[in-house]
Design a protein around this motif. Sequence first.
Motif, PDB file in Angstrom:
ATOM      1  N   LYS A 156       0.697  -1.236  -0.081  1.00  0.00           N
ATOM      2  CA  LYS A 156       0.105  -0.061  -0.073  1.00  0.00           C
ATOM      3  C   LYS A 156       0.818   1.215  -0.164  1.00  0.00           C
ATOM      4  CE  LYS A 156      -3.850  -1.897   2.396  1.00  0.00           C
ATOM      5  NZ  LYS A 156      -4.965  -1.873   3.555  1.00  0.00           N
ATOM      6  N   GLY A 157       1.901   1.151  -0.779  1.00  0.00           N
ATOM      7  CA  GLY A 157       3.058   2.179  -0.837  1.00  0.00           C
ATOM      8  C   GLY A 157       2.350   3.737  -0.846  1.00  0.00           C
ATOM      9  N   ALA A 158       1.362   3.988  -2.016  1.00  0.00           N
ATOM     10  CA  ALA A 158       0.720   5.169  -2.040  1.00  0.00           C
ATOM     11  C   ALA A 158      -0.041   5.598  -1.151  1.00  0.00           C
ATOM     12  CB  ALA A 158       0.165   5.244  -3.597  1.00  0.00           C
ATOM     13  N   TYR A 159      -0.808   4.961  -0.767  1.00  0.00           N
ATOM     14  CA  TYR A 159      -1.808   4.938   0.559  1.00  0.00           C
ATOM     15  C   TYR A 159      -1.000   5.543   1.772  1.00  0.00           C
ATOM     16  CZ  TYR A 159      -6.079   4.819   3.110  1.00  0.00           C
ATOM     17  OH  TYR A 159      -7.347   5.040   4.053  1.00  0.00           O
ATOM     18  N   VAL A 160      -0.061   4.705   2.112  1.00  0.00           N
ATOM     19  CA  VAL A 160       0.603   5.003   3.204  1.00  0.00           C
ATOM     20  C   VAL A 160       1.466   6.155   3.066  1.00  0.00           C
ATOM     21  CG1 VAL A 160       2.295   4.056   4.706  1.00  0.00           C
ATOM     22  CG2 VAL A 160       0.840   2.495   3.921  1.00  0.00           C
ATOM     23  N   ALA A 161       2.065   6.398   2.040  1.00  0.00           N
ATOM     24  CA  ALA A 161       2.642   7.771   1.770  1.00  0.00           C
ATOM     25  C   ALA A 161       1.996   8.883   2.080  1.00  0.00           C
ATOM     26  CB  ALA A 161       3.402   7.542   0.483  1.00  0.00           C
ATOM     27  N   ALA A 162       0.701   8.676   1.468  1.00  0.00           N
ATOM     28  CA  ALA A 162      -0.281   9.912   1.397  1.00  0.00           C
ATOM     29  C   ALA A 162      -0.654  10.169   2.860  1.00  0.00           C
ATOM     30  CB  ALA A 162      -1.398   9.545   0.361  1.00  0.00           C
ATOM     31  N   LYS A 163      -0.950   9.074   3.742  1.00  0.00           N
ATOM     32  CA  LYS A 163      -1.695   9.302   4.931  1.00  0.00           C
ATOM     33  C   LYS A 163      -0.434   9.901   5.763  1.00  0.00           C
ATOM     34  CE  LYS A 163      -5.775   8.030   4.232  1.00  0.00           C
ATOM     35  NZ  LYS A 163      -6.939   9.090   4.219  1.00  0.00           N
ATOM     36  N   HIS A 164       0.599   9.239   5.665  1.00  0.00           N
ATOM     37  CA  HIS A 164       1.718   9.852   6.443  1.00  0.00           C
ATOM     38  C   HIS A 164       2.081  11.393   6.024  1.00  0.00           C
ATOM     39  CE1 HIS A 164       2.773   5.849   8.018  1.00  0.00           C
ATOM     40  NE2 HIS A 164       3.568   6.193   8.652  1.00  0.00           N
ATOM     41  N   GLY A 165       1.923  11.628   4.894  1.00  0.00           N
ATOM     42  CA  GLY A 165       2.096  13.210   4.719  1.00  0.00           C
ATOM     43  C   GLY A 165       0.855  13.935   5.248  1.00  0.00           C
ATOM     44  N   LEU A 166      -0.220  13.179   5.180  1.00  0.00           N
ATOM     45  CA  LEU A 166      -1.437  14.214   5.676  1.00  0.00           C
ATOM     46  C   LEU A 166      -1.351  14.325   6.988  1.00  0.00           C
ATOM     47  CD1 LEU A 166      -4.198  15.255   4.885  1.00  0.00           C
ATOM     48  CD2 LEU A 166      -5.282  13.222   5.572  1.00  0.00           C
ATOM     49  N   GLU A 167      -0.894  13.590   7.818  1.00  0.00           N
ATOM     50  CA  GLU A 167      -0.435  13.954   9.266  1.00  0.00           C
ATOM     51  C   GLU A 167       0.404  14.777   9.439  1.00  0.00           C
ATOM     52  OE1 GLU A 167      -1.358  11.569  12.117  1.00  0.00           O
ATOM     53  OE2 GLU A 167      -2.953  10.693  10.745  1.00  0.00           O
ATOM     54  N   GLY A 168       1.405  15.016   8.754  1.00  0.00           N
ATOM     55  CA  GLY A 168       2.274  16.164   8.775  1.00  0.00           C
ATOM     56  C   GLY A 168       1.729  17.513   8.373  1.00  0.00           C
ATOM     57  N   LEU A 169       0.804  17.438   7.409  1.00  0.00           N
ATOM     58  CA  LEU A 169       0.327  18.570   6.878  1.00  0.00           C
ATOM     59  C   LEU A 169      -0.804  19.318   7.985  1.00  0.00           C
ATOM     60  CD1 LEU A 169      -0.346  20.706   4.689  1.00  0.00           C
ATOM     61  CD2 LEU A 169      -2.259  18.787   3.941  1.00  0.00           C
ATOM     62  N   SER A 170      -1.636  18.282   8.796  1.00  0.00           N
ATOM     63  CA  SER A 170      -2.316  18.514   9.571  1.00  0.00           C
ATOM     64  C   SER A 170      -1.837  18.967  10.910  1.00  0.00           C
ATOM     65  CB  SER A 170      -3.073  17.317  10.285  1.00  0.00           C
ATOM     66  OG  SER A 170      -3.947  17.638  11.329  1.00  0.00           O
ATOM     67  N   ASN A 197      -6.804  18.463  13.129  1.00  0.00           N
ATOM     68  CA  ASN A 197      -6.517  17.227  13.666  1.00  0.00           C
ATOM     69  C   ASN A 197      -6.950  16.114  12.684  1.00  0.00           C
ATOM     70  OD1 ASN A 197      -6.421  17.507  16.875  1.00  0.00           O
ATOM     71  ND2 ASN A 197      -8.043  18.743  16.175  1.00  0.00           N
ATOM     72  N   CYS A 198      -6.205  14.832  12.835  1.00  0.00           N
ATOM     73  CA  CYS A 198      -6.696  13.742  12.081  1.00  0.00           C
ATOM     74  C   CYS A 198      -7.469  12.969  12.924  1.00  0.00           C
ATOM     75  CB  CYS A 198      -5.378  13.089  11.778  1.00  0.00           C
ATOM     76  SG  CYS A 198      -4.264  13.837  10.664  1.00  0.00           S
ATOM     77  N   VAL A 199      -8.201  12.238  12.116  1.00  0.00           N
ATOM     78  CA  VAL A 199      -9.160  10.878  12.677  1.00  0.00           C
ATOM     79  C   VAL A 199      -8.556   9.569  12.107  1.00  0.00           C
ATOM     80  CG1 VAL A 199     -11.298   9.873  12.858  1.00  0.00           C
ATOM     81  CG2 VAL A 199     -11.067  12.354  13.525  1.00  0.00           C
ATOM     82  N   ASN A 200      -8.052   8.716  12.793  1.00  0.00           N
ATOM     83  CA  ASN A 200      -7.425   7.592  12.311  1.00  0.00           C
ATOM     84  C   ASN A 200      -8.161   6.157  12.556  1.00  0.00           C
ATOM     85  OD1 ASN A 200      -5.415   9.766  13.166  1.00  0.00           O
ATOM     86  ND2 ASN A 200      -4.155   8.539  12.271  1.00  0.00           N
ATOM     87  N   PRO A 201      -9.179   5.793  11.671  1.00  0.00           N
ATOM     88  CA  PRO A 201      -9.898   4.744  11.831  1.00  0.00           C
ATOM     89  C   PRO A 201      -8.982   3.385  11.275  1.00  0.00           C
ATOM     90  CG  PRO A 201     -10.531   5.981   9.913  1.00  0.00           C
ATOM     91  CD  PRO A 201      -9.653   6.653  10.517  1.00  0.00           C
ATOM     92  N   GLY A 202      -9.228   2.388  11.934  1.00  0.00           N
ATOM     93  CA  GLY A 202      -8.915   1.185  11.393  1.00  0.00           C
ATOM     94  C   GLY A 202      -9.691   0.792   9.916  1.00  0.00           C
ATOM     95  N   TYR A 203      -9.959  -0.368   9.680  1.00  0.00           N
ATOM     96  CA  TYR A 203     -10.636  -0.862   8.318  1.00  0.00           C
ATOM     97  C   TYR A 203     -12.117  -0.584   8.767  1.00  0.00           C
ATOM     98  CZ  TYR A 203      -6.647  -2.786   6.540  1.00  0.00           C
ATOM     99  OH  TYR A 203      -5.380  -3.241   5.668  1.00  0.00           O
ATOM    100  N   VAL A 204     -12.869   0.335   7.774  1.00  0.00           N
ATOM    101  CA  VAL A 204     -14.214   0.824   7.947  1.00  0.00           C
ATOM    102  C   VAL A 204     -15.084   0.121   6.895  1.00  0.00           C
ATOM    103  CG1 VAL A 204     -15.765   3.028   7.995  1.00  0.00           C
ATOM    104  CG2 VAL A 204     -13.206   2.874   8.420  1.00  0.00           C
ATOM    105  N   ARG A 205     -16.198  -0.179   7.264  1.00  0.00           N
ATOM    106  CA  ARG A 205     -17.201  -1.005   6.308  1.00  0.00           C
ATOM    107  C   ARG A 205     -17.885  -0.015   5.167  1.00  0.00           C
ATOM    108  NH1 ARG A 205     -19.809  -5.201   7.686  1.00  0.00           N
ATOM    109  NH2 ARG A 205     -19.532  -4.773   9.930  1.00  0.00           N
ATOM    110  N   THR A 206     -16.859   0.075   4.228  1.00  0.00           N
ATOM    111  CA  THR A 206     -16.979   1.114   3.019  1.00  0.00           C
ATOM    112  C   THR A 206     -16.893   0.272   2.126  1.00  0.00           C
ATOM    113  OG1 THR A 206     -14.675   2.000   2.989  1.00  0.00           O
ATOM    114  CG2 THR A 206     -16.463   2.810   4.524  1.00  0.00           C
TER     115      THR A 206
END
Length: 265
Positions: free
Chosen positions: A157-171, A186-195
């Motif tokens: 999940k290289g792209a997703y993980v990279a984007a979310k880590h970047g979002l944490e810093g931006l936030s 702030n960030c909200v950090n869910p695990g796997y969501v029923r989506t």
Amino acid sequence: MTSHAVPGPHAPTLDLGGRTALVTGAAGGIGRACALRLAAAGAKVRAVDRDARGVEELAESAAHLPGTVEPHALDLTDLDAAELAAHGTDVLVNNAGLQLVRPLQAFPPDVFHTVLTVMLEAPFRLIRGALPHMYGQGWGRIVNISSVHGLRASPYKGAYVAAKHGLEGLSKTAALEGAAHGVTSNCVNPGYVRTPLVARQLADQAQAHGVPEERVLTEVLLQDSAVKRLIEPEEVAEAVAYLCSPQASFMTGTSLVLDGGWTAH
């Protein structure tokens, strides 16, 4: 002696009457739940998604709520349009996302670029568009829907993980800059969501991990979660609502983790 019951604390009521909220990825899943929750609190919600029919249906389903939902069909890869859409926003919920499960050596560069554009660069442009109004009135709430993958990595999940880590810093940067102006981030950090986003991963995860698709949920997705179930979109929306409440005015620059104990390991 007569015993007098002590009344318990009242659950805080969220009142966003007169506020404008923008939610990206609002046609389904977490975004839809957030848009409905904020409209239930009285906000005028700009529901942004590239799925035009999806946000129109969302607006119809919200007709009975105290607030309103206005559908905005927008592809967030149009960064100038994204920034413009955020003008005048009091509450910004950066939620839109996409996922592809592939090992790094097989990950398509164009998809990597698109994921980072939608999930990191677009939130930056939306924040940039929203901040002048927030600063001008001395109040604003930025809520970035991150993920447990903003705190932990997973293979494929290289792209997703990279984007979310970047979002944490931006936030966090937005929190530090916005604090003097009454703006929290702030960030909200869910695990796997029923989506649908999670449902679409099952086949790719089965192939990547070499297990049958019917075993992916228990053996891959929920393997590290102490609570063996998916979190519901409405549970994430309640966390978003809390971060918009007066009770959360001192909470900024942090991550509200809803991962069923995943990161407790």
